[in-house]
Scaffold this motif. Structure first.
Motif, PDB file in Angstrom:
ATOM      1  N   ILE A 173       0.836  -1.206   0.000  1.00 52.91           N
ATOM      2  CA  ILE A 173       0.000   0.000   0.000  1.00 52.91           C
ATOM      3  C   ILE A 173       0.867   1.251   0.000  1.00 52.91           C
ATOM      4  CG2 ILE A 173      -1.507   1.367   1.526  1.00 52.91           C
ATOM      5  CD1 ILE A 173      -3.007  -0.589  -0.230  1.00 52.91           C
ATOM      6  N   ARG A 174       1.909   1.267   0.832  1.00 50.27           N
ATOM      7  CA  ARG A 174       2.816   2.429   0.858  1.00 50.27           C
ATOM      8  C   ARG A 174       3.406   2.686  -0.520  1.00 50.27           C
ATOM      9  NH1 ARG A 174       4.970   0.842   6.418  1.00 50.27           N
ATOM     10  NH2 ARG A 174       4.151   2.492   7.736  1.00 50.27           N
ATOM     11  N   THR A 175       3.875   1.637  -1.174  1.00 47.30           N
ATOM     12  CA  THR A 175       4.501   1.777  -2.492  1.00 47.30           C
ATOM     13  C   THR A 175       3.510   2.289  -3.531  1.00 47.30           C
ATOM     14  OG1 THR A 175       6.085   0.025  -1.985  1.00 47.30           O
ATOM     15  CG2 THR A 175       5.722   0.531  -4.317  1.00 47.30           C
ATOM     16  N   VAL A 176       2.329   1.683  -3.586  1.00 45.78           N
ATOM     17  CA  VAL A 176       1.316   2.081  -4.573  1.00 45.78           C
ATOM     18  C   VAL A 176       0.880   3.527  -4.348  1.00 45.78           C
ATOM     19  CG1 VAL A 176      -1.061   1.685  -5.350  1.00 45.78           C
ATOM     20  CG2 VAL A 176       0.485  -0.254  -5.026  1.00 45.78           C
ATOM     21  N   LEU A 177       0.563   3.871  -3.098  1.00 48.05           N
ATOM     22  CA  LEU A 177       0.094   5.235  -2.833  1.00 48.05           C
ATOM     23  C   LEU A 177       1.194   6.267  -3.066  1.00 48.05           C
ATOM     24  CD1 LEU A 177      -2.216   4.704   0.272  1.00 48.05           C
ATOM     25  CD2 LEU A 177      -2.847   4.929  -2.134  1.00 48.05           C
ATOM     26  N   ASN A 178       2.436   5.954  -2.705  1.00 40.61           N
ATOM     27  CA  ASN A 178       3.535   6.874  -2.991  1.00 40.61           C
ATOM     28  C   ASN A 178       3.723   7.056  -4.486  1.00 40.61           C
ATOM     29  OD1 ASN A 178       4.180   7.519  -0.337  1.00 40.61           O
ATOM     30  ND2 ASN A 178       5.573   5.798  -0.128  1.00 40.61           N
ATOM     31  N   THR A 179       3.552   5.986  -5.269  1.00 43.85           N
ATOM     32  CA  THR A 179       3.644   6.081  -6.731  1.00 43.85           C
ATOM     33  C   THR A 179       2.555   6.995  -7.286  1.00 43.85           C
ATOM     34  OG1 THR A 179       4.601   3.867  -6.873  1.00 43.85           O
ATOM     35  CG2 THR A 179       3.592   4.731  -8.872  1.00 43.85           C
ATOM     36  N   LEU A 180       1.385   6.970  -6.639  1.00 43.53           N
ATOM     37  CA  LEU A 180       0.277   7.837  -7.060  1.00 43.53           C
ATOM     38  C   LEU A 180       0.413   9.259  -6.519  1.00 43.53           C
ATOM     39  CD1 LEU A 180      -2.674   5.330  -6.547  1.00 43.53           C
ATOM     40  CD2 LEU A 180      -1.668   6.075  -8.718  1.00 43.53           C
ATOM     41  N   GLY A 181       1.475   9.518  -5.762  1.00 40.90           N
ATOM     42  CA  GLY A 181       1.698  10.854  -5.221  1.00 40.90           C
ATOM     43  C   GLY A 181       1.027  11.106  -3.882  1.00 40.90           C
ATOM     44  N   ILE A 182       0.552  10.053  -3.235  1.00 38.24           N
ATOM     45  CA  ILE A 182      -0.094  10.184  -1.927  1.00 38.24           C
ATOM     46  C   ILE A 182       0.954   9.833  -0.876  1.00 38.24           C
ATOM     47  CG2 ILE A 182      -1.938   9.337  -0.418  1.00 38.24           C
ATOM     48  CD1 ILE A 182      -3.478   8.658  -3.041  1.00 38.24           C
ATOM     49  N   ASP A 183       1.406  10.853  -0.145  1.00 46.11           N
ATOM     50  CA  ASP A 183       2.485  10.656   0.809  1.00 46.11           C
ATOM     51  C   ASP A 183       2.002  10.459   2.236  1.00 46.11           C
ATOM     52  OD1 ASP A 183       4.438  10.977  -1.197  1.00 46.11           O
ATOM     53  OD2 ASP A 183       4.275  13.146  -1.026  1.00 46.11           O
ATOM     54  N   THR A 184       0.790  10.918   2.540  1.00 48.57           N
ATOM     55  CA  THR A 184       0.272  10.816   3.903  1.00 48.57           C
ATOM     56  C   THR A 184      -0.718   9.665   3.982  1.00 48.57           C
ATOM     57  OG1 THR A 184       0.497  13.210   4.156  1.00 48.57           O
ATOM     58  CG2 THR A 184      -0.887  12.065   5.745  1.00 48.57           C
ATOM     59  N   ILE A 185      -0.381   8.686   4.801  1.00 46.05           N
ATOM     60  CA  ILE A 185      -1.234   7.507   4.982  1.00 46.05           C
ATOM     61  C   ILE A 185      -1.508   7.351   6.471  1.00 46.05           C
ATOM     62  CG2 ILE A 185      -1.528   5.047   4.545  1.00 46.05           C
ATOM     63  CD1 ILE A 185       0.851   5.331   2.540  1.00 46.05           C
ATOM     64  N   GLU A 186      -2.768   7.245   6.833  1.00 47.82           N
ATOM     65  CA  GLU A 186      -3.148   6.988   8.210  1.00 47.82           C
ATOM     66  C   GLU A 186      -3.549   5.520   8.317  1.00 47.82           C
ATOM     67  OE1 GLU A 186      -6.468   8.326  11.533  1.00 47.82           O
ATOM     68  OE2 GLU A 186      -6.477   9.281   9.567  1.00 47.82           O
ATOM     69  N   PHE A 187      -2.767   4.745   9.070  1.00 45.58           N
ATOM     70  CA  PHE A 187      -3.063   3.331   9.262  1.00 45.58           C
ATOM     71  C   PHE A 187      -3.981   3.177  10.465  1.00 45.58           C
ATOM     72  CE2 PHE A 187       0.869   3.247   6.842  1.00 45.58           C
ATOM     73  CZ  PHE A 187       0.539   2.331   5.863  1.00 45.58           C
ATOM     74  N   ILE A 188      -5.094   2.463  10.269  1.00 41.41           N
ATOM     75  CA  ILE A 188      -6.096   2.292  11.309  1.00 41.41           C
ATOM     76  C   ILE A 188      -6.258   0.796  11.574  1.00 41.41           C
ATOM     77  CG2 ILE A 188      -8.502   2.683  11.952  1.00 41.41           C
ATOM     78  CD1 ILE A 188      -8.440   5.006   9.867  1.00 41.41           C
ATOM     79  N   GLU A 189      -5.902   0.387  12.786  1.00 40.98           N
ATOM     80  CA  GLU A 189      -6.047  -1.024  13.144  1.00 40.98           C
ATOM     81  C   GLU A 189      -7.519  -1.321  13.414  1.00 40.98           C
ATOM     82  OE1 GLU A 189      -4.593  -4.265  16.453  1.00 40.98           O
ATOM     83  OE2 GLU A 189      -3.530  -2.364  16.302  1.00 40.98           O
ATOM     84  N   THR A 190      -8.006  -2.399  12.829  1.00 41.95           N
ATOM     85  CA  THR A 190      -9.385  -2.829  13.038  1.00 41.95           C
ATOM     86  C   THR A 190      -9.378  -4.203  13.672  1.00 41.95           C
ATOM     87  OG1 THR A 190      -9.553  -3.837  10.850  1.00 41.95           O
ATOM     88  CG2 THR A 190     -10.180  -1.530  11.021  1.00 41.95           C
ATOM     89  N   GLU A 191     -10.542  -4.701  13.970  1.00 40.21           N
ATOM     90  CA  GLU A 191     -10.642  -6.051  14.506  1.00 40.21           C
ATOM     91  C   GLU A 191     -11.413  -6.920  13.533  1.00 40.21           C
ATOM     92  OE1 GLU A 191     -14.385  -6.204  17.411  1.00 40.21           O
ATOM     93  OE2 GLU A 191     -12.808  -4.878  18.127  1.00 40.21           O
TER      94      GLU A 191
END
Length: 56
Positions: free
Chosen positions: A28-46
């Motif tokens: 996800i980090r790689t794909v979003l960075n390739t798309l120019g999205i540098d800020t990612i908020e990771f949310i842990e779910t159950e």
């Protein structure tokens, strides 16, 4: 961008210093960075399906 994940090694887990990592997270980090999205908020779910099986 928000990305919800479950703790399911090796796909998603917390590193020794508490950072979210794993093959899905890094993908996800790689794909979003390739798309120019540098800020990612990771949310842990159950996993709610495990509750259904456990609770009947």
């Amino acid at each position: 961008m928000r990305f919800a994940y479950l703790i399911e090694p090796p796909f998603n887990y917390l590193s020794d210093n508490g950072d979210v990592t794993g093959c899905y997270v890094e993908l996800i980090r790689t794909v979003l960075n390739t798309l120019g999205i540098d800020t990612i908020e990771f949310i842990e779910t159950e996993d709610r399906t495990s509750h259904r099986h456990r609770d009947g």
